[in-house]
Design an enzyme around this catalytic site. Structure first.
Site, PDB file in Angstrom:
ATOM      1  N   SER A  30      11.044  12.952   0.930  1.00 57.19           N
ATOM      2  CA  SER A  30      10.251  13.977   0.234  1.00 57.19           C
ATOM      3  C   SER A  30       9.623  13.413  -1.033  1.00 57.19           C
ATOM      4  CB  SER A  30      11.143  15.163  -0.149  1.00 57.19           C
ATOM      5  OG  SER A  30      11.610  15.819   0.993  1.00 57.19           O
ATOM      6  N   GLY A 101       5.371  16.676   8.986  1.00 56.65           N
ATOM      7  CA  GLY A 101       4.970  18.007   8.510  1.00 56.65           C
ATOM      8  C   GLY A 101       4.668  17.999   7.023  1.00 56.65           C
ATOM      9  N   ARG A 129       3.715  22.686  15.499  1.00 51.57           N
ATOM     10  CA  ARG A 129       4.411  23.320  14.370  1.00 51.57           C
ATOM     11  C   ARG A 129       3.498  24.300  13.631  1.00 51.57           C
ATOM     12  NH1 ARG A 129       7.790  18.866  11.220  1.00 51.57           N
ATOM     13  NH2 ARG A 129       8.589  20.758  10.242  1.00 51.57           N
ATOM     14  N   SER A 173      10.104  27.489   1.884  1.00 47.77           N
ATOM     15  CA  SER A 173       9.528  26.201   2.280  1.00 47.77           C
ATOM     16  C   SER A 173       8.982  25.450   1.077  1.00 47.77           C
ATOM     17  CB  SER A 173       8.410  26.401   3.298  1.00 47.77           C
ATOM     18  OG  SER A 173       7.668  25.196   3.440  1.00 47.77           O
ATOM     19  N   ASP A 326      18.025  20.169   6.464  1.00 48.22           N
ATOM     20  CA  ASP A 326      17.854  18.973   7.285  1.00 48.22           C
ATOM     21  C   ASP A 326      19.194  18.379   7.734  1.00 48.22           C
ATOM     22  OD1 ASP A 326      15.120  19.201   7.061  1.00 48.22           O
ATOM     23  OD2 ASP A 326      14.964  17.820   5.377  1.00 48.22           O
ATOM     24  N   ARG A 357      15.520  22.640  16.637  1.00 52.22           N
ATOM     25  CA  ARG A 357      16.818  21.993  16.368  1.00 52.22           C
ATOM     26  C   ARG A 357      18.010  22.862  16.741  1.00 52.22           C
ATOM     27  NH1 ARG A 357      15.281  18.639  10.812  1.00 52.22           N
ATOM     28  NH2 ARG A 357      14.294  16.908  11.925  1.00 52.22           N
TER      29      ARG A 357
END
Ligand code: S3P
Length: 446
Positions: A30, A101, A129, A173, A326, A357
């Site tokens: 990130s 993403g 996505r 998000s 994650d 997932r």
């Protein structure tokens, strides 16, 4: 850091000797994406050390170059970026975000405000996505974005002068928050404010500050509120990227599961918005110790030591999900080896990651003999202390592949992971590091 390995399509992971030693993990994904984007947008020279050299961040780097950044890679692994001072060049070709993403959503905020015209696409996973979550608020700011079927990549963007927005995130998000803050910073006029009902990773806020931007942050009853004024110039900065806690999680989980193990992972980012996994692991009964805590480039960094011990099942509450989103696949693997039931709820976002997932975790656990119930927004794993083993499909998702590799190191018959190359998305040296710690792995080409 250990060497990268050539592409390997499948990996067999066996139980064996204890994992022991001290290792570092590659840079935070990130933070690397953001350092590249801010280096592109800044005036002057940005130097990024410890960056994650893996496929996802290579997508961001290539796009930054296509938008006008001059980037050099030094022999000792630093990136030197000469920025555009916010004047993005019209890219000559489609911008390929690959599997990433974060690249697509966060760069979109800058592109919508500053690139004359651009098209963004990605691989089959990324093109499935959801993109409305960024398209909608950016469109409210005045952006001109067209999407396939109105919601999927490829996205075509005509740069426009944007105006500020006051926006409350409907989904937790950090990618969406970051896209809006970047667009707000590059807007023509009007303050931009984002309210997040649940705290998400705040690397954008921290790193913008390091680039000389004034970011106003308040903690309100409705959640965190982050404000930026447009017209501020980003100034090139020196960024030291910490080790990625989401990559460290796989080594930590392996050490917790394999009898006799004791592993220290050094220089890991310990930002509180990212450490939910360590807190959850503590509740499961694992012995986790933090040391050598310090602050680097606005982020808390430290060493994590984990020793093997018995684990028990826990409840993961919806409010803690963003802090370990994650890590939930590898947490599910830990839960399978724990005694008792582990329940995860409020994690519907897992369904729209690199793969679904929730489905991939449930399918994988069943294939290795674990009982699991799937819910729309999570799963329940019935841990029995031991796991049989078998073969699992990664579905091309790096975190699914690495989670089941960890399972193989403690499962009676080991685990075979089909579709291993996706590990290069975030952690190319993962297998080499596990072997360095004493794990038994065997790669093959399918
Ligand atoms: C990321 C935010 C999270 C996370 C992803 C990286 C980021 O996604 O799952 O791996 O760098 O901002 P969301 O923003 O979709 O929650």
């Amino acid at each position: 850091m250990t060497e990268k390995r050539p592409l390997e399509q499948g990996m067999r992971c066996f139980p064996g000797s204890p994992l022991r030693g001290t290792v570092a993990v590659p840079g935070d994904k990130s933070i690397t994406h953001r350092a590249i984007l801010f280096g592109l947008l800044a005036e002057g020279r940005t130097e990024v050390s410890g960056w994650l050299d893996a496929a996802d961040c290579r997508s961001s780097l290539q796009i930054a170059r296509m938008l006008g950044a001059e980037v050099a890679e030094t022999d000792d692994g630093r990136l030197i970026i000469h920025g555009t001072a916010g004047n993005l060049r019209e890219p000559e070709d489609v911008l390929d975000c690959g599997n990433s993403g974060t690249t697509m959503r966060v760069f979109l905020g800058a592109i919508a405000a500053r690139a004359p015209f651009a098209v963004l696409t990605g691989d089959g996973s990324l093109r499935r996505r959801p993109m409305r979550r960024v398209i909608d608020p950016l469109t409210d700011m005045g952006a001109a974005i067209s999407a396939r079927s109105g919601r999927f990549a490829p996205l075509a963007v005509q740069g426009r002068a944007l105006r500020g927005i006051d926006y409350t995130l409907p989904v937790a998000s950090a990618q969406v928050k970051s896209a809006i803050l970047v667009a707000g910073l590059l807007a023509h006029d009007g303050v931009t404010a984002v309210t997040e009902p649940e705290a998400t990773r705040d690397h954008t806020e921290n790193l913008l500050t390091a680039f000389g931007v004034h970011v106003k942050r308040a903690s309100l009853p409705a959640g965190n509120r982050i404000e930026v004024e447009p017209g501020q110039v980003l100034r090139g900065a020196a960024v030291a990227v910490p080790g990625d806690p989401s990559s460290a999680a796989f080594l930590i989980a392996a050490a917790a599961l394999v009898p006799g193990s004791a592993v220290t992972v050094t220089g890991v980012g310990l930002n509180a918005t990212r450490t939910g996994f360590l807190r959850a692991l503590g509740r499961m009964g694992a012995q986790v110790e933090l040391g050598n805590l310090r602050k680097v480039s606005g982020e808390v960094v430290g060493d994590i030591t984990v020793t093997h011990g018995p684990l028990t099942g826990i409840e993961i509450e919806p409010a803690e999900v963003p802090s370990l989103i994650d890590e939930l696949p590898v947490l599910a693997v830990l839960a399978a080896f724990a005694e008792g039931t582990t329940r995860v709820r409020g994690a519907a976002e897992l369904r729209v990651k690199e793969t679904d997932r929730i489905a991939a975790v449930a399918e994988g656990l069943r294939s290795i003999g674990v009982q699991v119930d799937e819910a729309e927004d999570g799963f329940t794993v019935y841990g029995r202390g031991t796991v049989d083993g078998g073969a699992v499909d990664s579905h091309g998702d790096h975190r699914i592949a690495m989670s089941f590799a960890v399972a193989g190191l403690a499962a009676r018959r080991g685990v075979t992971v089909h579709g291993w190359d996706c590990v290069n998305i975030s952690y190319p040296s993962f297998a080499a590091t596990l072997e360095q710690l004493g794990a038994s792995l065997q790669a093959w080409s399918e």
